[in-house]
Write an enzyme that holds these catalytic residues in place. Structure first.
Site, PDB file in Angstrom:
ATOM      1  N   GLY A  70       0.764  -1.284  -0.090  1.00 23.78           N
ATOM      2  CA  GLY A  70      -0.131  -0.058   0.076  1.00 23.78           C
ATOM      3  C   GLY A  70       0.823   1.297  -0.021  1.00 23.78           C
ATOM      4  O   GLY A  70       0.414   2.392  -0.620  1.00 23.78           O
ATOM      5  N   HIS A 202      -1.820  -7.471   2.718  1.00 23.93           N
ATOM      6  CA  HIS A 202      -1.624  -8.048   3.968  1.00 23.93           C
ATOM      7  C   HIS A 202      -2.880  -7.674   4.992  1.00 23.93           C
ATOM      8  O   HIS A 202      -2.841  -7.875   6.294  1.00 23.93           O
ATOM      9  CB  HIS A 202      -0.391  -7.848   4.535  1.00 23.93           C
ATOM     10  CG  HIS A 202      -0.160  -6.315   5.090  1.00 23.93           C
ATOM     11  ND1 HIS A 202       0.020  -6.271   6.355  1.00 23.93           N
ATOM     12  CD2 HIS A 202       0.183  -5.301   4.257  1.00 23.93           C
ATOM     13  CE1 HIS A 202       0.253  -5.026   6.422  1.00 23.93           C
ATOM     14  NE2 HIS A 202       0.342  -4.263   4.970  1.00 23.93           N
ATOM     15  N   CYS A 323       2.809   1.967  11.323  1.00 29.52           N
ATOM     16  CA  CYS A 323       3.844   2.878  10.800  1.00 29.52           C
ATOM     17  C   CYS A 323       4.562   3.794  11.671  1.00 29.52           C
ATOM     18  O   CYS A 323       5.593   4.258  11.438  1.00 29.52           O
ATOM     19  CB  CYS A 323       3.310   3.209   9.306  1.00 29.52           C
ATOM     20  SG  CYS A 323       2.867   1.923   8.191  1.00 29.52           S
TER      21      CYS A 323
END
Length: 377
Positions: A70, A202, A323
Protein backbone atom coordinates in the site's frame (compact mmCIF):
# COMPACT_ATOMS: atom_id res chain seq x y z
CA UNK A 1 -5.23 -18.57 24.11
CA UNK A 2 -3.73 -15.84 21.92
CA UNK A 3 -6.02 -12.90 21.26
CA UNK A 4 -4.99 -10.99 18.13
CA UNK A 5 -6.95 -7.77 17.65
CA UNK A 6 -4.46 -5.72 15.61
CA UNK A 7 -5.83 -6.51 12.17
CA UNK A 8 -5.51 -2.95 10.89
CA UNK A 9 -1.75 -3.40 11.24
CA UNK A 10 -1.74 -6.78 9.51
CA UNK A 11 -3.78 -9.96 9.33
CA UNK A 12 -2.95 -13.62 9.68
CA UNK A 13 -2.33 -15.36 6.39
CA UNK A 14 -5.29 -17.43 5.28
CA UNK A 15 -4.59 -21.16 4.84
CA UNK A 16 -5.73 -20.87 1.23
CA UNK A 17 -3.21 -18.10 0.54
CA UNK A 18 -0.42 -20.12 2.18
CA UNK A 19 -1.22 -23.18 0.06
CA UNK A 20 -1.30 -21.10 -3.10
CA UNK A 21 2.02 -19.42 -2.33
CA UNK A 22 3.66 -22.79 -1.64
CA UNK A 23 2.36 -24.07 -4.98
CA UNK A 24 3.75 -21.09 -6.84
CA UNK A 25 7.14 -21.29 -5.08
CA UNK A 26 7.48 -24.99 -5.84
CA UNK A 27 5.94 -25.30 -9.29
CA UNK A 28 5.81 -21.89 -10.99
CA UNK A 29 9.33 -20.52 -10.70
CA UNK A 30 9.72 -19.00 -14.15
CA UNK A 31 10.00 -15.27 -14.81
CA UNK A 32 6.68 -13.96 -16.19
CA UNK A 33 8.65 -11.94 -18.76
CA UNK A 34 10.62 -14.90 -20.10
CA UNK A 35 9.66 -16.16 -23.57
CA UNK A 36 9.96 -19.90 -22.88
CA UNK A 37 7.22 -22.20 -21.58
CA UNK A 38 8.09 -21.72 -17.90
CA UNK A 39 7.82 -17.98 -18.39
CA UNK A 40 4.47 -18.41 -20.14
CA UNK A 41 3.25 -20.54 -17.23
CA UNK A 42 4.20 -17.76 -14.79
CA UNK A 43 2.65 -15.12 -17.04
CA UNK A 44 -0.62 -17.05 -17.07
CA UNK A 45 -0.68 -17.17 -13.26
CA UNK A 46 0.02 -13.45 -13.13
CA UNK A 47 -2.82 -12.76 -15.55
CA UNK A 48 -5.27 -14.82 -13.48
CA UNK A 49 -4.22 -13.05 -10.29
CA UNK A 50 -4.67 -9.65 -11.91
CA UNK A 51 -8.15 -10.57 -13.11
CA UNK A 52 -9.10 -11.79 -9.64
CA UNK A 53 -7.98 -8.64 -7.84
CA UNK A 54 -9.53 -6.40 -10.50
CA UNK A 55 -12.88 -8.14 -10.10
CA UNK A 56 -12.99 -7.33 -6.37
CA UNK A 57 -13.03 -3.58 -7.09
CA UNK A 58 -15.06 -3.65 -10.31
CA UNK A 59 -12.09 -2.77 -12.52
CA UNK A 60 -10.78 -4.15 -15.79
CA UNK A 61 -7.71 -6.32 -15.37
CA UNK A 62 -5.64 -3.91 -17.46
CA UNK A 63 -6.30 -1.18 -14.89
CA UNK A 64 -4.64 -3.02 -11.98
CA UNK A 65 -0.91 -2.67 -11.35
CA UNK A 66 0.87 -4.69 -8.68
CA UNK A 67 3.26 -2.98 -6.24
CA UNK A 68 5.22 -3.96 -3.14
CA UNK A 69 2.35 -2.81 -0.91
CA UNK A 70 0.00 0.00 0.00
CA UNK A 71 2.79 2.45 0.78
CA UNK A 72 4.37 2.12 -2.65
CA UNK A 73 0.99 2.28 -4.35
CA UNK A 74 0.12 5.48 -2.47
CA UNK A 75 3.49 7.02 -3.30
CA UNK A 76 3.08 6.11 -6.96
CA UNK A 77 -0.43 7.53 -7.07
CA UNK A 78 0.27 10.81 -5.29
CA UNK A 79 3.72 11.63 -6.66
CA UNK A 80 3.02 10.19 -10.09
CA UNK A 81 -0.27 12.04 -10.55
CA UNK A 82 1.00 15.40 -9.32
CA UNK A 83 4.16 15.33 -11.41
CA UNK A 84 2.25 14.26 -14.52
CA UNK A 85 -0.22 17.14 -14.23
CA UNK A 86 1.96 19.98 -12.96
CA UNK A 87 1.48 22.00 -16.15
CA UNK A 88 -2.27 22.05 -15.49
CA UNK A 89 -2.12 23.39 -11.96
CA UNK A 90 -0.29 23.23 -8.66
CA UNK A 91 -2.86 22.60 -5.92
CA UNK A 92 -3.28 19.26 -4.16
CA UNK A 93 -6.07 18.67 -1.65
CA UNK A 94 -5.72 16.06 1.07
CA UNK A 95 -6.47 15.75 4.79
CA UNK A 96 -4.57 16.01 8.05
CA UNK A 97 -5.44 12.41 8.96
CA UNK A 98 -3.98 10.51 6.01
CA UNK A 99 -1.67 7.52 6.31
CA UNK A 100 1.97 8.56 6.44
CA UNK A 101 2.56 7.20 2.93
CA UNK A 102 0.20 9.86 1.57
CA UNK A 103 1.02 12.54 4.12
CA UNK A 104 4.78 12.33 3.55
CA UNK A 105 4.33 12.18 -0.22
CA UNK A 106 2.40 15.43 -0.02
CA UNK A 107 5.15 16.98 2.09
CA UNK A 108 7.64 15.98 -0.62
CA UNK A 109 5.46 17.66 -3.24
CA UNK A 110 5.43 20.84 -1.18
CA UNK A 111 9.23 20.80 -1.39
CA UNK A 112 8.86 20.59 -5.16
CA UNK A 113 6.71 23.74 -5.22
CA UNK A 114 3.19 22.34 -5.15
CA UNK A 115 0.55 23.90 -2.91
CA UNK A 116 -1.00 21.32 -0.57
CA UNK A 117 -4.23 21.97 1.30
CA UNK A 118 -4.64 19.79 4.39
CA UNK A 119 -8.28 19.55 5.44
CA UNK A 120 -8.77 19.47 9.21
CA UNK A 121 -11.14 16.94 10.78
CA UNK A 122 -13.72 17.81 13.40
CA UNK A 123 -13.56 16.36 16.91
CA UNK A 124 -15.15 13.13 15.65
CA UNK A 125 -12.60 12.74 12.88
CA UNK A 126 -14.99 13.65 10.06
CA UNK A 127 -13.85 15.62 7.03
CA UNK A 128 -16.45 18.18 5.96
CA UNK A 129 -17.82 17.83 2.46
CA UNK A 130 -18.20 21.63 2.39
CA UNK A 131 -14.54 22.11 3.34
CA UNK A 132 -13.56 19.77 0.54
CA UNK A 133 -15.68 21.71 -1.94
CA UNK A 134 -14.19 25.02 -0.78
CA UNK A 135 -10.64 23.69 -1.17
CA UNK A 136 -11.00 22.34 -4.71
CA UNK A 137 -10.51 25.10 -7.26
CA UNK A 138 -9.64 25.24 -10.95
CA UNK A 139 -5.94 25.02 -10.09
CA UNK A 140 -6.39 21.67 -8.30
CA UNK A 141 -4.74 18.72 -10.01
CA UNK A 142 -5.12 16.02 -7.36
CA UNK A 143 -7.46 15.14 -4.50
CA UNK A 144 -6.17 12.29 -2.35
CA UNK A 145 -8.19 10.92 0.56
CA UNK A 146 -8.41 7.68 2.48
CA UNK A 147 -11.69 5.79 2.45
CA UNK A 148 -11.41 4.66 6.08
CA UNK A 149 -9.04 6.14 8.63
CA UNK A 150 -6.62 3.51 9.86
CA UNK A 151 -6.63 4.73 13.48
CA UNK A 152 -10.24 5.67 14.23
CA UNK A 153 -12.22 3.89 11.52
CA UNK A 154 -13.83 7.18 10.46
CA UNK A 155 -15.26 6.99 6.94
CA UNK A 156 -14.29 9.95 4.73
CA UNK A 157 -16.55 11.47 2.02
CA UNK A 158 -14.76 9.80 -0.88
CA UNK A 159 -18.08 8.93 -2.50
CA UNK A 160 -18.82 12.64 -2.95
CA UNK A 161 -15.34 13.75 -3.99
CA UNK A 162 -15.69 12.96 -7.71
CA UNK A 163 -18.87 15.03 -7.92
CA UNK A 164 -17.19 17.94 -6.15
CA UNK A 165 -14.23 17.82 -8.54
CA UNK A 166 -16.51 17.74 -11.57
CA UNK A 167 -18.62 20.64 -10.30
CA UNK A 168 -15.51 22.78 -9.67
CA UNK A 169 -14.22 22.37 -13.20
CA UNK A 170 -10.83 21.35 -11.82
CA UNK A 171 -8.47 19.14 -13.87
CA UNK A 172 -7.96 17.06 -10.74
CA UNK A 173 -7.53 13.32 -10.48
CA UNK A 174 -9.12 11.57 -7.51
CA UNK A 175 -7.01 9.09 -5.56
CA UNK A 176 -8.56 6.96 -2.81
CA UNK A 177 -6.45 5.08 -0.30
CA UNK A 178 -8.80 2.15 0.25
CA UNK A 179 -6.39 -0.04 2.22
CA UNK A 180 -8.53 -0.14 5.38
CA UNK A 181 -11.84 -0.35 3.52
CA UNK A 182 -10.83 -3.16 1.16
CA UNK A 183 -12.41 -6.45 2.12
CA UNK A 184 -14.75 -4.79 4.60
CA UNK A 185 -16.86 -2.44 2.50
CA UNK A 186 -17.99 -3.03 -1.09
CA UNK A 187 -15.72 -1.10 -3.45
CA UNK A 188 -16.60 -0.35 -7.07
CA UNK A 189 -14.27 2.10 -8.75
CA UNK A 190 -16.81 3.18 -11.37
CA UNK A 191 -19.38 4.05 -8.73
CA UNK A 192 -16.80 5.96 -6.69
CA UNK A 193 -15.67 7.84 -9.78
CA UNK A 194 -12.04 7.64 -8.78
CA UNK A 195 -9.04 7.70 -11.10
CA UNK A 196 -6.65 5.93 -8.73
CA UNK A 197 -7.27 3.54 -5.83
CA UNK A 198 -4.91 1.71 -3.50
CA UNK A 199 -5.38 -1.74 -1.93
CA UNK A 200 -3.04 -4.00 0.03
CA UNK A 201 -2.78 -7.77 0.42
CA UNK A 202 -1.77 -8.09 4.05
CA UNK A 203 -4.91 -6.35 5.32
CA UNK A 204 -7.12 -9.09 3.83
CA UNK A 205 -5.21 -12.20 5.04
CA UNK A 206 -2.80 -12.11 2.12
CA UNK A 207 1.00 -11.77 2.28
CA UNK A 208 3.03 -8.73 3.25
CA UNK A 209 5.00 -7.11 0.44
CA UNK A 210 2.22 -6.92 -2.13
CA UNK A 211 -0.38 -4.32 -3.02
CA UNK A 212 -2.07 -2.92 -6.08
CA UNK A 213 -2.90 0.41 -7.60
CA UNK A 214 -5.96 0.85 -9.80
CA UNK A 215 -5.29 3.37 -12.56
CA UNK A 216 -8.33 4.25 -14.65
CA UNK A 217 -7.90 3.55 -18.33
CA UNK A 218 -6.58 6.63 -20.10
CA UNK A 219 -5.10 8.22 -16.96
CA UNK A 220 -1.39 8.93 -17.13
CA UNK A 221 0.86 9.14 -14.09
CA UNK A 222 4.64 9.31 -13.96
CA UNK A 223 6.40 6.17 -12.71
CA UNK A 224 8.71 6.21 -9.69
CA UNK A 225 11.01 3.47 -11.00
CA UNK A 226 12.60 2.83 -14.37
CA UNK A 227 14.21 -0.10 -16.13
CA UNK A 228 11.70 -2.61 -17.40
CA UNK A 229 8.50 -3.28 -19.30
CA UNK A 230 6.67 -4.93 -16.40
CA UNK A 231 3.30 -3.55 -15.28
CA UNK A 232 3.17 -1.51 -18.51
CA UNK A 233 6.25 0.40 -17.31
CA UNK A 234 4.25 1.97 -14.50
CA UNK A 235 5.98 -0.29 -11.95
CA UNK A 236 8.96 -1.96 -13.65
CA UNK A 237 10.81 -4.86 -12.03
CA UNK A 238 10.18 -8.59 -11.99
CA UNK A 239 6.76 -9.23 -10.48
CA UNK A 240 6.70 -10.93 -7.06
CA UNK A 241 4.56 -13.76 -8.37
CA UNK A 242 4.39 -15.73 -5.12
CA UNK A 243 3.01 -12.76 -3.17
CA UNK A 244 0.74 -11.70 -6.02
CA UNK A 245 -0.86 -15.13 -6.27
CA UNK A 246 -1.24 -15.23 -2.48
CA UNK A 247 -2.94 -11.84 -2.71
CA UNK A 248 -5.35 -13.11 -5.36
CA UNK A 249 -6.10 -16.21 -3.32
CA UNK A 250 -7.00 -14.09 -0.29
CA UNK A 251 -9.05 -11.78 -2.51
CA UNK A 252 -11.14 -14.74 -3.67
CA UNK A 253 -12.35 -15.12 -0.09
CA UNK A 254 -13.80 -11.59 0.05
CA UNK A 255 -17.41 -12.76 0.09
CA UNK A 256 -20.50 -12.01 2.17
CA UNK A 257 -19.19 -8.56 3.15
CA UNK A 258 -22.59 -7.32 4.37
CA UNK A 259 -23.14 -10.36 6.57
CA UNK A 260 -19.66 -10.02 8.06
CA UNK A 261 -20.18 -6.29 8.63
CA UNK A 262 -23.40 -6.95 10.54
CA UNK A 263 -21.68 -9.46 12.79
CA UNK A 264 -18.69 -7.21 13.45
CA UNK A 265 -21.02 -4.29 14.22
CA UNK A 266 -22.59 -6.36 17.00
CA UNK A 267 -19.14 -7.38 18.24
CA UNK A 268 -18.01 -3.72 18.16
CA UNK A 269 -21.04 -2.64 20.20
CA UNK A 270 -20.44 -5.36 22.79
CA UNK A 271 -16.74 -4.54 23.03
CA UNK A 272 -17.40 -0.83 23.45
CA UNK A 273 -19.98 -1.43 26.16
CA UNK A 274 -17.37 -3.39 28.11
CA UNK A 275 -14.50 -0.95 27.55
CA UNK A 276 -16.48 2.23 28.21
CA UNK A 277 -17.66 0.83 31.55
CA UNK A 278 -14.05 1.19 32.73
CA UNK A 279 -13.73 4.38 34.77
CA UNK A 280 -12.29 7.28 32.75
CA UNK A 281 -12.25 5.48 29.40
CA UNK A 282 -13.57 7.43 26.41
CA UNK A 283 -14.22 6.62 22.78
CA UNK A 284 -12.26 8.34 20.02
CA UNK A 285 -13.93 6.65 17.05
CA UNK A 286 -17.14 8.30 15.81
CA UNK A 287 -20.50 6.55 16.03
CA UNK A 288 -20.55 5.97 12.27
CA UNK A 289 -17.02 4.59 12.04
CA UNK A 290 -16.25 1.35 10.27
CA UNK A 291 -17.00 -1.17 13.05
CA UNK A 292 -13.84 -3.14 12.37
CA UNK A 293 -11.84 -0.41 14.14
CA UNK A 294 -12.30 0.92 17.69
CA UNK A 295 -10.14 3.69 19.14
CA UNK A 296 -10.39 4.49 22.85
CA UNK A 297 -8.35 6.32 25.48
CA UNK A 298 -8.07 5.20 29.09
CA UNK A 299 -6.94 8.68 30.22
CA UNK A 300 -4.96 6.82 32.85
CA UNK A 301 -2.22 4.50 31.59
CA UNK A 302 0.31 5.29 28.91
CA UNK A 303 -0.40 3.34 25.71
CA UNK A 304 2.96 1.58 25.62
CA UNK A 305 2.60 0.47 29.23
CA UNK A 306 -0.85 -0.92 28.56
CA UNK A 307 0.31 -2.73 25.42
CA UNK A 308 3.03 -4.53 27.38
CA UNK A 309 0.50 -5.44 30.07
CA UNK A 310 -1.87 -6.87 27.46
CA UNK A 311 0.94 -8.77 25.78
CA UNK A 312 1.69 -10.48 29.10
CA UNK A 313 -1.86 -11.86 28.79
CA UNK A 314 -1.25 -12.92 25.14
CA UNK A 315 -3.46 -10.10 23.90
CA UNK A 316 -2.24 -8.01 20.97
CA UNK A 317 -3.61 -4.62 19.94
CA UNK A 318 -1.90 -1.30 19.11
CA UNK A 319 -1.80 2.33 20.11
CA UNK A 320 -2.39 3.58 16.56
CA UNK A 321 -0.81 3.13 13.15
CA UNK A 322 1.92 0.48 13.12
CA UNK A 323 3.91 2.71 10.75
CA UNK A 324 4.16 5.39 13.47
CA UNK A 325 6.13 3.01 15.73
CA UNK A 326 4.69 4.38 18.95
CA UNK A 327 4.86 8.10 18.16
CA UNK A 328 1.95 10.29 19.30
CA UNK A 329 -0.93 9.97 16.86
CA UNK A 330 -1.09 12.79 14.33
CA UNK A 331 -4.71 11.77 13.74
CA UNK A 332 -5.86 12.30 17.33
CA UNK A 333 -3.79 15.48 17.52
CA UNK A 334 -5.49 16.80 14.37
CA UNK A 335 -8.86 16.00 15.96
CA UNK A 336 -7.92 18.40 18.78
CA UNK A 337 -7.50 15.86 21.56
CA UNK A 338 -5.28 16.52 24.56
CA UNK A 339 -1.84 14.96 24.98
CA UNK A 340 -3.26 12.81 27.78
CA UNK A 341 -5.96 11.42 25.53
CA UNK A 342 -3.52 10.81 22.68
CA UNK A 343 -0.87 9.28 24.93
CA UNK A 344 -3.32 6.78 26.43
CA UNK A 345 -5.01 5.77 23.17
CA UNK A 346 -5.59 2.16 22.15
CA UNK A 347 -6.69 0.81 18.78
CA UNK A 348 -8.58 -2.46 18.61
CA UNK A 349 -9.10 -3.80 15.10
CA UNK A 350 -11.13 -6.88 14.25
CA UNK A 351 -11.07 -9.37 11.44
CA UNK A 352 -14.09 -11.32 10.25
CA UNK A 353 -12.90 -14.15 12.51
CA UNK A 354 -12.82 -12.14 15.75
CA UNK A 355 -15.02 -13.41 18.59
CA UNK A 356 -16.86 -12.13 21.67
CA UNK A 357 -14.67 -14.32 23.86
CA UNK A 358 -11.61 -12.46 22.56
CA UNK A 359 -13.31 -9.11 23.16
CA UNK A 360 -14.19 -10.06 26.73
CA UNK A 361 -10.65 -11.16 27.48
CA UNK A 362 -9.41 -7.83 26.14
CA UNK A 363 -11.86 -5.82 28.25
CA UNK A 364 -10.98 -7.74 31.40
CA UNK A 365 -7.26 -7.18 30.84
CA UNK A 366 -7.66 -3.45 30.08
CA UNK A 367 -9.72 -3.03 33.26
CA UNK A 368 -7.04 -4.81 35.26
CA UNK A 369 -4.39 -2.57 33.70
CA UNK A 370 -6.23 0.63 34.52
CA UNK A 371 -6.62 -0.53 38.12
CA UNK A 372 -3.05 -1.77 38.68
CA UNK A 373 -0.58 -0.08 36.36
CA UNK A 374 1.25 3.20 36.94
CA UNK A 375 -1.01 6.08 35.93
CA UNK A 376 -0.05 9.23 34.06
CA UNK A 377 -0.18 12.15 36.45
Amino acid sequence: MEVYLDNSATTKLSPKAIDEMLRIMKDVYGNPSSLHSLGKQAEDELKRARETVAKTIGADSGEVYFTSGGTEANNLAVLGAARARKRRGSRIVTTMIEHSSVFESCKELEEEGFEVIYLKPDAQGHISENDLADAVDKNTILVTMMYVNNETGCILPVDRAARIIKKSGAPALLHIDAVQAYGKLPIKVRKLGCDLLTVSAHKIHGPKGCGALYIKKGVYIKPLFFGGEQESKKRPGTEALTQICGFASAAEELTDLSEKLDRITKLRDHTLSRLLSIDGTVRNSPDDALPYIINISTNAVKSETMLHHLESHDIYISSGSACAKGKRSHVLTAMGYSNLRADTALRISFSADSTQEEADRLADAVKEGVETLVRIN
